[in-house]
Motif scaffolding. Structure first.
Motif, mmCIF file in Angstrom:
data_model
loop_
_atom_site.group_PDB
_atom_site.id
_atom_site.type_symbol
_atom_site.label_atom_id
_atom_site.label_comp_id
_atom_site.label_asym_id
_atom_site.label_seq_id
_atom_site.Cartn_x
_atom_site.Cartn_y
_atom_site.Cartn_z
ATOM 1 N N ASN A 254 1.027 -1.163 0.097
ATOM 2 C CA ASN A 254 -0.121 0.049 -0.512
ATOM 3 C C ASN A 254 1.078 1.298 0.218
ATOM 4 O OD1 ASN A 254 -2.660 -0.822 0.881
ATOM 5 N ND2 ASN A 254 -1.851 -1.999 2.018
ATOM 6 N N GLY A 255 0.600 2.459 -0.750
ATOM 7 C CA GLY A 255 1.040 3.901 -0.817
ATOM 8 C C GLY A 255 0.371 4.265 -1.046
ATOM 9 N N LYS A 256 0.879 5.676 -1.060
ATOM 10 C CA LYS A 256 -0.227 6.784 -1.502
ATOM 11 C C LYS A 256 1.140 8.293 -1.857
ATOM 12 C CE LYS A 256 1.350 9.669 2.702
ATOM 13 N NZ LYS A 256 0.626 10.288 3.989
ATOM 14 N N ILE A 257 0.221 8.999 -3.101
ATOM 15 C CA ILE A 257 0.817 10.155 -3.845
ATOM 16 C C ILE A 257 1.247 10.849 -2.538
ATOM 17 C CG2 ILE A 257 0.455 12.026 -5.563
ATOM 18 C CD1 ILE A 257 -1.659 9.988 -6.982
ATOM 19 N N ASP A 258 2.515 11.462 -3.148
ATOM 20 C CA ASP A 258 2.972 12.522 -2.452
ATOM 21 C C ASP A 258 3.223 13.937 -2.530
ATOM 22 O OD1 ASP A 258 4.823 13.485 -0.094
ATOM 23 O OD2 ASP A 258 6.324 14.562 -1.612
ATOM 24 N N SER A 259 3.547 13.474 -4.594
ATOM 25 C CA SER A 259 3.743 14.817 -4.765
ATOM 26 C C SER A 259 3.724 14.342 -6.237
ATOM 27 C CB SER A 259 4.639 15.710 -4.858
ATOM 28 O OG SER A 259 5.867 15.143 -4.842
ATOM 29 N N ILE A 260 3.648 15.235 -7.482
ATOM 30 C CA ILE A 260 3.482 15.323 -9.147
ATOM 31 C C ILE A 260 4.381 16.499 -8.984
ATOM 32 C CG2 ILE A 260 2.221 15.449 -10.930
ATOM 33 C CD1 ILE A 260 -0.365 14.395 -9.517
ATOM 34 N N GLN A 261 5.358 16.441 -10.028
ATOM 35 C CA GLN A 261 6.421 17.400 -10.224
ATOM 36 C C GLN A 261 5.675 17.369 -11.355
ATOM 37 O OE1 GLN A 261 10.183 15.316 -11.283
ATOM 38 N NE2 GLN A 261 10.514 17.038 -13.823
ATOM 39 N N MET A 262 6.266 18.887 -11.594
ATOM 40 C CA MET A 262 6.447 20.548 -12.289
ATOM 41 C C MET A 262 6.354 20.474 -13.466
ATOM 42 S SD MET A 262 3.363 21.307 -10.265
ATOM 43 C CE MET A 262 2.982 22.764 -10.486
ATOM 44 N N ALA A 263 7.144 19.363 -14.308
ATOM 45 C CA ALA A 263 7.465 19.598 -15.059
ATOM 46 C C ALA A 263 7.487 18.532 -15.543
ATOM 47 C CB ALA A 263 8.963 19.875 -15.394
ATOM 48 N N SER A 264 7.431 18.093 -17.029
ATOM 49 C CA SER A 264 7.337 16.390 -17.300
ATOM 50 C C SER A 264 9.011 16.587 -17.087
ATOM 51 C CB SER A 264 6.897 16.619 -18.913
ATOM 52 O OG SER A 264 8.261 17.272 -19.968
ATOM 53 N N GLY A 265 9.361 15.261 -17.857
ATOM 54 C CA GLY A 265 10.641 14.410 -17.143
ATOM 55 C C GLY A 265 11.834 14.620 -19.074
ATOM 56 N N ALA A 266 10.501 15.135 -19.720
ATOM 57 C CA ALA A 266 12.132 15.595 -20.854
ATOM 58 C C ALA A 266 11.796 17.232 -20.507
ATOM 59 C CB ALA A 266 11.191 15.550 -22.650
ATOM 60 N N LYS A 267 11.720 17.789 -19.621
ATOM 61 C CA LYS A 267 11.945 19.245 -19.879
ATOM 62 C C LYS A 267 12.142 19.519 -18.935
ATOM 63 C CE LYS A 267 10.489 23.291 -21.534
ATOM 64 N NZ LYS A 267 10.451 24.126 -22.479
ATOM 65 N N ALA A 268 12.242 18.541 -18.393
ATOM 66 C CA ALA A 268 13.659 18.166 -16.341
ATOM 67 C C ALA A 268 14.720 18.075 -17.226
ATOM 68 C CB ALA A 268 12.779 17.318 -15.118
ATOM 69 N N SER A 269 15.124 17.650 -18.500
ATOM 70 C CA SER A 269 16.375 16.490 -18.621
ATOM 71 C C SER A 269 17.257 18.076 -19.656
ATOM 72 C CB SER A 269 16.203 15.814 -20.021
ATOM 73 O OG SER A 269 15.617 16.621 -21.214
ATOM 74 N N LYS A 290 5.841 11.130 -7.875
ATOM 75 C CA LYS A 290 6.729 10.466 -6.413
ATOM 76 C C LYS A 290 4.899 9.800 -5.525
ATOM 77 C CE LYS A 290 9.239 11.812 -2.560
ATOM 78 N NZ LYS A 290 10.280 13.013 -1.952
ATOM 79 N N ILE A 291 5.921 8.607 -5.003
ATOM 80 C CA ILE A 291 4.679 7.633 -4.138
ATOM 81 C C ILE A 291 5.713 7.364 -3.454
ATOM 82 C CG2 ILE A 291 3.154 6.354 -4.590
ATOM 83 C CD1 ILE A 291 3.466 6.143 -7.390
ATOM 84 N N LEU A 292 4.930 7.447 -2.109
ATOM 85 C CA LEU A 292 5.256 6.756 -0.980
ATOM 86 C C LEU A 292 4.723 6.116 -0.318
ATOM 87 C CD1 LEU A 292 5.557 10.362 1.757
ATOM 88 C CD2 LEU A 292 7.016 9.323 -0.196
ATOM 89 N N PHE A 293 5.850 4.413 0.654
ATOM 90 C CA PHE A 293 4.996 3.752 1.087
ATOM 91 C C PHE A 293 4.506 3.757 2.693
ATOM 92 C CE2 PHE A 293 8.467 1.688 -1.929
ATOM 93 C CZ PHE A 293 7.703 1.052 -2.215
ATOM 94 N N THR A 294 2.495 3.732 2.739
ATOM 95 C CA THR A 294 2.629 3.482 3.855
ATOM 96 C C THR A 294 2.311 1.864 4.523
ATOM 97 O OG1 THR A 294 0.126 2.467 2.842
ATOM 98 C CG2 THR A 294 0.941 5.438 2.694
ATOM 99 N N ASP A 295 2.973 1.219 3.881
ATOM 100 C CA ASP A 295 3.018 -0.250 4.709
ATOM 101 C C ASP A 295 5.040 -0.469 5.720
ATOM 102 O OD1 ASP A 295 0.516 -1.182 4.190
ATOM 103 O OD2 ASP A 295 1.283 -2.270 2.699
#
Length: 315
Positions: A254-269, A290-295
């Motif tokens: 089990n996990g939960k969403i911690d955050s969503i990056q404010m740029a695509s992977g290509a834009k941050a390259s 970004k996903i955190l483990f809750t277990d």
């Protein structure tokens, strides 16, 4: 023959009648699931990994670590031969003490020349006034004037030497501090808790400044999932996630969403795409989530780099 053909046709019809609802139900299930759940296999485990490199060069004379061992923040990991750096520190400290002694003498000389200068000024003023009145001879006046000029020059020279020594002392103090730091850098301590990984250093190796020796990986890890941009519209912080780790087969964490990056992977390259060109082809971009483990995963060997398949419940 006709009966046989009729039998097979009837069998196919019955089979289609059975399979068609199943296919429809499966299609409906997949369609509904795609609305409520978003999944991707472009995901991996990530963690804090610190690369350890020396700040001074020299042979390694003590090594207190091995592959994959646990260390705590502040643990002594290795020691570089300190003899050269200790000798430099002793030499710079000796130079500093010598300069300080010279400064004391120079300051005493300044005081002495100030006293002589005051006396020469009094003499000059006295002979100047008596010379103007015709009481003193020209020789006495010239002698007093010369004495004043000489004493003033000696005073300025003594002050210049004193100021020069003060500057030298500041430079030597900085040199001593630098040598103290270099000596301290011969002992490398753990900057964080974790496990030793990617170790390349051995006892007796001559290491250079900034040469990677090993890394320390923290125990806490998370998942970075690169979802398609068409999948993240309804994703929010805190949404529940089911995580399958390839190494553990059907085991679901089990996990939960911690955050969503404010740029695509290509834009941050390092070399982001330039879309304002005539040969532009639209490509669905990936957005790191970004996903955190809750277990509690402490009893599992889940380490950075492992492949995972996360599924986010968005509705």
């Amino acid at each position: 023959m006709k009966d046989t053909r009729h039998f097979y046709q009837k069998k196919r019809v019955i089979t289609l009648m059975i399979l068609l609802p199943i296919i429809i139900l499966l299609g409906a299930y997949v369609s509904i699931r795609s609305i409520f759940y978003k999944t991707t296999d472009d995901a991996y485990v990530e963690g804090h990994i610190v690369t350890i490199a020396p700040r001074v060069s020299g042979p390694v004379i003590k090594l207190f670590i091995d592959d994959n061992v646990k260390v705590k923040k502040g643990d002594l990991l290795l020691e570089i031969d300190p003899n050269d750096y200790a000798a430099k520190l002793r030499q710079s400290e000796a130079n500093l003490e010598e300069a300080r002694a010279q400064l004391v003498n120079a300051q005493n000389q300044v005081k002495k020349t100030y006293s002589e200068l005051d006396f020469a000024k009094d003499d000059y003023n006295r002979y100047s006034q008596s010379y103007q009145k015709g009481i003193s001879s020209t020789q006495d006046y010239d002698s007093a004037k010369t004495k004043l000029t000489t004493t003033d020059s000696e005073n300025k020279s003594a002050k210049a030497k004193s100021d020069e020594l003060k500057a030298t002392i500041k430079r030597l103090e900085a040199e001593v501090e630098e040598n103290k730091l270099n000596l301290s850098y011969t002992r490398i301590y753990a900057p964080q808790d974790g496990k030793i990984t990617n170790r390349t250093v051995e006892l007796g190796n001559y290491v250079q400044v900034a040469q990677p020796l090993f890394s320390i990986a923290k125990d806490n890890v998370w998942v970075v999932a690169n979802y398609k941009e068409t999948q993240v519209a309804n994703m929010k912080k805190g949404q529940k996630v089911k995580i399958k780790v390839d190494a553990y087969g059907r085991k679901v964490f089990n996990g939960k969403i911690d955050s969503i990056q404010m740029a695509s992977g290509a834009k941050a390259s390092l070399f982001p795409p330039e879309n304002a060109v005539g040969s532009y082809v639209k490509i669905v971009q990936r957005i790191p989530v970004k996903i955190l483990f809750t277990d509690d995963i402490s009893k599992y060997n889940i380490v950075p780099g492992m492949s995972v398949v996360p599924t986010v419940k968005v509705k």
